[in-house]
Every structure is written in C-alpha cells, then in structure tokens.
Design a protein around this motif. Sequence first.
Motif, PDB file in Angstrom:
ATOM      1  N   LEU A 501       0.819  -1.206   0.000  1.00 19.34           N
ATOM      2  CA  LEU A 501       0.000   0.000   0.000  1.00 19.34           C
ATOM      3  C   LEU A 501       0.856   1.261   0.000  1.00 19.34           C
ATOM      4  CD1 LEU A 501      -2.848  -0.871   2.542  1.00 19.34           C
ATOM      5  CD2 LEU A 501      -2.784  -1.193   0.053  1.00 19.34           C
ATOM      6  N   VAL A 502       0.297   2.316  -0.579  1.00 15.49           N
ATOM      7  CA  VAL A 502       0.925   3.631  -0.574  1.00 15.49           C
ATOM      8  C   VAL A 502      -0.071   4.608   0.038  1.00 15.49           C
ATOM      9  CG1 VAL A 502       1.891   5.492  -1.975  1.00 15.49           C
ATOM     10  CG2 VAL A 502       2.269   3.104  -2.648  1.00 15.49           C
ATOM     11  N   LEU A 503       0.354   5.301   1.080  1.00 12.84           N
ATOM     12  CA  LEU A 503      -0.468   6.334   1.694  1.00 12.84           C
ATOM     13  C   LEU A 503       0.021   7.706   1.244  1.00 12.84           C
ATOM     14  CD1 LEU A 503      -0.799   5.153   5.418  1.00 12.84           C
ATOM     15  CD2 LEU A 503      -2.291   4.639   3.480  1.00 12.84           C
ATOM     16  N   GLU A 504      -0.916   8.557   0.864  1.00 11.40           N
ATOM     17  CA  GLU A 504      -0.559   9.934   0.571  1.00 11.40           C
ATOM     18  C   GLU A 504      -0.039  10.590   1.843  1.00 11.40           C
ATOM     19  OE1 GLU A 504      -2.476  14.000  -1.382  1.00 11.40           O
ATOM     20  OE2 GLU A 504      -3.777  12.336  -0.804  1.00 11.40           O
ATOM     21  N   HIS A 518      -0.267  -3.477  11.145  1.00 12.32           N
ATOM     22  CA  HIS A 518      -0.697  -4.493  12.105  1.00 12.32           C
ATOM     23  C   HIS A 518      -1.636  -5.504  11.450  1.00 12.32           C
ATOM     24  CE1 HIS A 518      -1.565  -6.230  16.034  1.00 12.32           C
ATOM     25  NE2 HIS A 518      -2.866  -6.131  15.779  1.00 12.32           N
ATOM     26  N   MET A 519      -2.381  -5.060  10.431  1.00  7.46           N
ATOM     27  CA  MET A 519      -3.279  -5.958   9.715  1.00  7.46           C
ATOM     28  C   MET A 519      -2.552  -6.788   8.651  1.00  7.46           C
ATOM     29  SD  MET A 519      -6.633  -3.559   9.114  1.00  7.46           S
ATOM     30  CE  MET A 519      -7.368  -2.603  10.440  1.00  7.46           C
ATOM     31  N   GLY A 520      -1.264  -6.558   8.486  1.00 10.50           N
ATOM     32  CA  GLY A 520      -0.486  -7.353   7.549  1.00 10.50           C
ATOM     33  C   GLY A 520      -0.094  -6.655   6.268  1.00 10.50           C
ATOM     34  N   HIS A 521      -0.401  -5.372   6.130  1.00 11.98           N
ATOM     35  CA  HIS A 521      -0.035  -4.630   4.931  1.00 11.98           C
ATOM     36  C   HIS A 521       1.404  -4.142   5.000  1.00 11.98           C
ATOM     37  CE1 HIS A 521      -4.155  -4.383   3.348  1.00 11.98           C
ATOM     38  NE2 HIS A 521      -4.547  -4.109   4.582  1.00 11.98           N
ATOM     39  N   VAL A 522       2.070  -4.118   3.863  1.00 12.46           N
ATOM     40  CA  VAL A 522       3.319  -3.388   3.707  1.00 12.46           C
ATOM     41  C   VAL A 522       2.944  -1.977   3.263  1.00 12.46           C
ATOM     42  CG1 VAL A 522       5.491  -3.219   2.444  1.00 12.46           C
ATOM     43  CG2 VAL A 522       4.591  -5.466   3.103  1.00 12.46           C
ATOM     44  N   VAL A 523       3.386  -0.965   3.998  1.00  9.75           N
ATOM     45  CA  VAL A 523       2.909   0.397   3.775  1.00  9.75           C
ATOM     46  C   VAL A 523       4.084   1.348   3.568  1.00  9.75           C
ATOM     47  CG1 VAL A 523       1.517   2.295   4.673  1.00  9.75           C
ATOM     48  CG2 VAL A 523       0.913  -0.070   5.250  1.00  9.75           C
ATOM     49  N   THR A 524       4.015   2.132   2.497  1.00 10.04           N
ATOM     50  CA  THR A 524       4.953   3.226   2.293  1.00 10.04           C
ATOM     51  C   THR A 524       4.165   4.535   2.198  1.00 10.04           C
ATOM     52  OG1 THR A 524       4.884   2.869  -0.109  1.00 10.04           O
ATOM     53  CG2 THR A 524       6.667   1.810   1.117  1.00 10.04           C
ATOM     54  N   VAL A 525       4.878   5.633   2.353  1.00  8.85           N
ATOM     55  CA  VAL A 525       4.263   6.959   2.350  1.00  8.85           C
ATOM     56  C   VAL A 525       4.952   7.806   1.293  1.00  8.85           C
ATOM     57  CG1 VAL A 525       3.788   9.049   3.694  1.00  8.85           C
ATOM     58  CG2 VAL A 525       3.720   6.799   4.803  1.00  8.85           C
TER      59      VAL A 525
END
Length: 557
Positions: A501-504, A518-525
């Motif tokens: 996932l990518v967060l703005e 925590h839900m299992g996503h790989v997240v970048t910003v």
Amino acid sequence: MKKLLLSFLLFIALPISSAFAEGGVVSSADPRASEAGQEILRKGGSATDAAMAMMLALTMVEPQSSGIGGGGFLVHHDAKTGLIDTVDGRETAPSGAQSDRFLGPDGKPMPFMQAVPGGLSVGVPGNMRLMAMAHDKWGRLPWADLFGPAIRLAEKGYTVNEVLNDRLERVASIWKDFPEARALYWRDGQPAPIGTVIRNPALAAFLKTLANEGPEAFYTGANADKVTATLAGAPRNAAVLTAQDLAAYQAKERPAICGRYRVYTVCGMGPPSSGAVTVIQILTMLEPFDLAKLGKDNPESWHLIAEAMQLAYADREKYLADRDFVDVPVAGMIDPAYLAKRSKLISSTKALKHHDAGVPPGAPRRTAAISSEVHGTTHFIAVDGDGNIASMTSTVEGPFGSQLIANGYVLNNELTDFTFAPEKDGAPVANRVEGGKRPLSSMSPTIVYDASGKPIFTIGAAGGKTIIMQVAKALIAHLDWDQPARDAIGMPLIYFNKDGLVLEEGPWVNMMKPALEHMGHVVTVRKLGLKANAAEWVGDHWEGAADPRSPGVALAE
C-alpha cells in the motif's frame, strides 16, 4: 454471454430523471479555464458549450496536461430526456502500428521513458472530433463562439503558475532535443519562471482556423500535413502517422456503464476506459461492509477500501482494453453475484497475501499484464441552468505528452498507455498495440444518481492509474461519510504499488500506517500527484468543487 450483455445494455439505456438547477456551475484545474466556462454559460451556452470552451482554454494554460493534441472522454446527462450518454474521444494507434512497436532490438519492452519522447508515442488526437460530436448533439451557441476565450489567452498571454513551472523543470533534461517546445516555454535558456507571460501566436492562428472552418481543419489539410511531418522529423523516435490516419479518425458514442452502490446509481465511461468498471467493482465489493458506521477515521475502513481496490485493479489489468478489438467481459466484471464472491475474499482484520484476478462470467482466456500511465491529465465539469451536466476528462498523457509541438499545441504520448509486451505466458495481452486501436485508460468521468433517479454528484480526476481510486475514494467519502464535494476530493488517498500500500503523505499517516501494518499490509508513504474536480446537488442548486491540492477553482454562472 450475448443475452447477458444485451440485458445489461438495455438497463443502462433507460432514461434517468433530472434535477432542476437554478444557475450553472463550472469547475476545472485552472482558474482561467473555469473563467472560460463561466463566460460561455453567461452567454447562454449549454453545459457542453462551457465544457468545450474549457477544453480549448486548457490547451493554452495547462499544456502539460491536456489540449487539442490529445483525447478525452465525456459523460453527459441530458436534463430534458433524462438520458446519460458518453463520447469516446480516445486517441488511436496509426494504422501501420504493430504489436512490437515498443519492443527493443532484444525483443524486450523498451524502458518507458525511452518510448515517450518523440513520434513513436503519438496517437491520432481525438478531442476535436469529440468536441464536434458533443456540440452537434448538445450545443447551443455557435461553434465559433466557443473558441473566443482560448484565442484571447493565446494572443494576450497568461502567466506561468507554480504547477506549470514545476512541470517545465521536470522535463528540462529532455528538451535539449526539442527546440520548438523550448521556444514556447523557456526564457533565457531556462524553463520559464513563475510569473512569466506566455503567448502563443501559432496556436491563436490555428484556433481561429478551427473556429472558422470546423474540425475538418484539424484532421485534413495543412494541420494534418504538419502533424505527419512533425512525427516523421521528430528528433527522437521518428514515426509514421499518415494523413489517412488523421482523416479517418472518428469519435464514438458508447453506452454508459452503470452500477448500483447502496441506494445510488453510479455511471461512467466504458472501455477503452477502465474507469467505470473498476470504480463499480470497488464499490460493489465494499457494499457488504458498513463504511458509514466504521467512519472515515477508522483504519479498518481504509483496509477494506485497499483490499477491494487491489482486487479490482487485478481484474483491470487482465481483462480491460478496447472493446472494438478485444472481447471484454464488462457485464461479467460488474455482475453483482461475481463481485459478491470477490467481496468474500476480504477479511475485516487481515490483509490478503495475494490479490489475483478473478474469472468473471464470460471471461476469455487471458494473461494479466501491467500497463503504464503517468501522472498527467485534467478534468473539468459544467452544469448549466437547466441541469444538463458535462463531465469530461482530457489528456495528452505525461507532462507535455510526446514533447512535440504542432501549430502551437502539444502532441500526446498516449500510445505508451498500451502494454508494451504483446504476449505473456504464451497468451495475448488484451491491451497490446494494434493499428487503429485505442489504448486502455484510467480516466473516470462519473455521474451519480440518487434513489429517485436525480443526478446529485459528478466527479473526475487526473493522475494516471490513481484516477480510479481518487474517484472511488471521493464517492465513498461523499455517499457513505456525508462529506461535501471539496472535502471528499481533498481527503487523503490510499493507493498501491508492487510492494504494497501507498499512503498519501499527511497527518493521517501517523494513525493509519501502524494500524494497517498491524493488519499485515506493507505500507509506504509518498506524495501523490492528485487533482480532482466535482459538483454536487445541495438542496436546490448545484455547487462546484476543485481539489485543494491544485490551483483549480469552481465558479457559479
């Protein structure tokens, strides 16, 4: 399959009743374009007249994003008949284009930015044929009147804003090979600074020719010769686009694609746009979840949106393309029973490990392959005093398209929206290059109707493949979370890439990122290049909205 598709087309052709609007509104990504639309409404023009005047003005003031050298999609609501129609002005590949157009000598897809500059990426522009068809159907003012604001801007000039200066800086390294572009938009050997006045006498003269002679002056004669010569003599990626390719181009009326979301009907553009199908897929998969109760600040809401998004985009990459060339299972892709099964894949608490394409009813054997779209494009909206709505997304693709200039306007690089590899795993790729074909697009002009059939919301966006998610997110924010149009389009975006996932970027990240991880996503910003425009029915009138990220404005008639 044929029976199912017929039923589907009959459904979307049914009249939808309209709401009365006391006075019109316009919204675009540039104040000078919005002023052009406002001027036309005040002269008695229809929503279509105002939208086309904005398209022409944007050719001048937002050349990095759209214009007459590109194409677009128009969604129109007719207040008198209640019908929703769409016009496809998407660019086409030259008749001689082959599926190996973007393969290197080694048989592998060439790097994207190697393919963009020059003639190889240019498709036959569609906006002038779209404009002519729309004006013939829904215009009120004389054709020539719609050109007035754009001609004034080209003759008297306009000032470079922060957005245009930024895009000029981004392409500066490429322009060593493009002197005609530098002559228009550089000063003293550098990209024009903010506040520089840009005039474009060549464009002014050509717009006068179009105003006097009509769209044939674009597709035949001196302009056609200019376009073909420009591509043939391109300093990079010289290519063939013939006078016959231009003369043969036709905009196409296509049935709108509509789906139900809760009590609403959401309508948009069908293939070669992937917009409506993918937006409807996302919304339908989310319908079993009570997003209104969860709320806009709940990470679970955004987790659910992210899961539906990735499942829908997986179908997009596998099945969607130009329906004139490829069997596209549109009815199956938005079939409620199919999407109910897809929705059951989504857990409220845990991320899926894989987001694979499904097998919708009527789906052919096909292999998924990723297409490329860069963050360009523009959207604009006009609603007239009778309640007619014109919602149009227009583009030349990436910043300044192919970097080529003909008669003062930018030529698109839309052919790089095709998937470069024509086959994958021994199966043909739906969005491969073919002569006369229209490349897949994410442009998503959308109109929403309430339970009684009244139009209540219209939206579109710019930003490559993020367009679909910008529209879906704004619809959820408006319909589920009761956000006004400006807040709905200004809300931060969640997107994805090959890693996750990518967060703005923004304050919301501090709360959302750890919860999603925590839900299992790989997240970048990261910062995302976003730009949307909308209008909403409020009480007894229409109100426009422009993305707070952009310099755009909405204006009342």
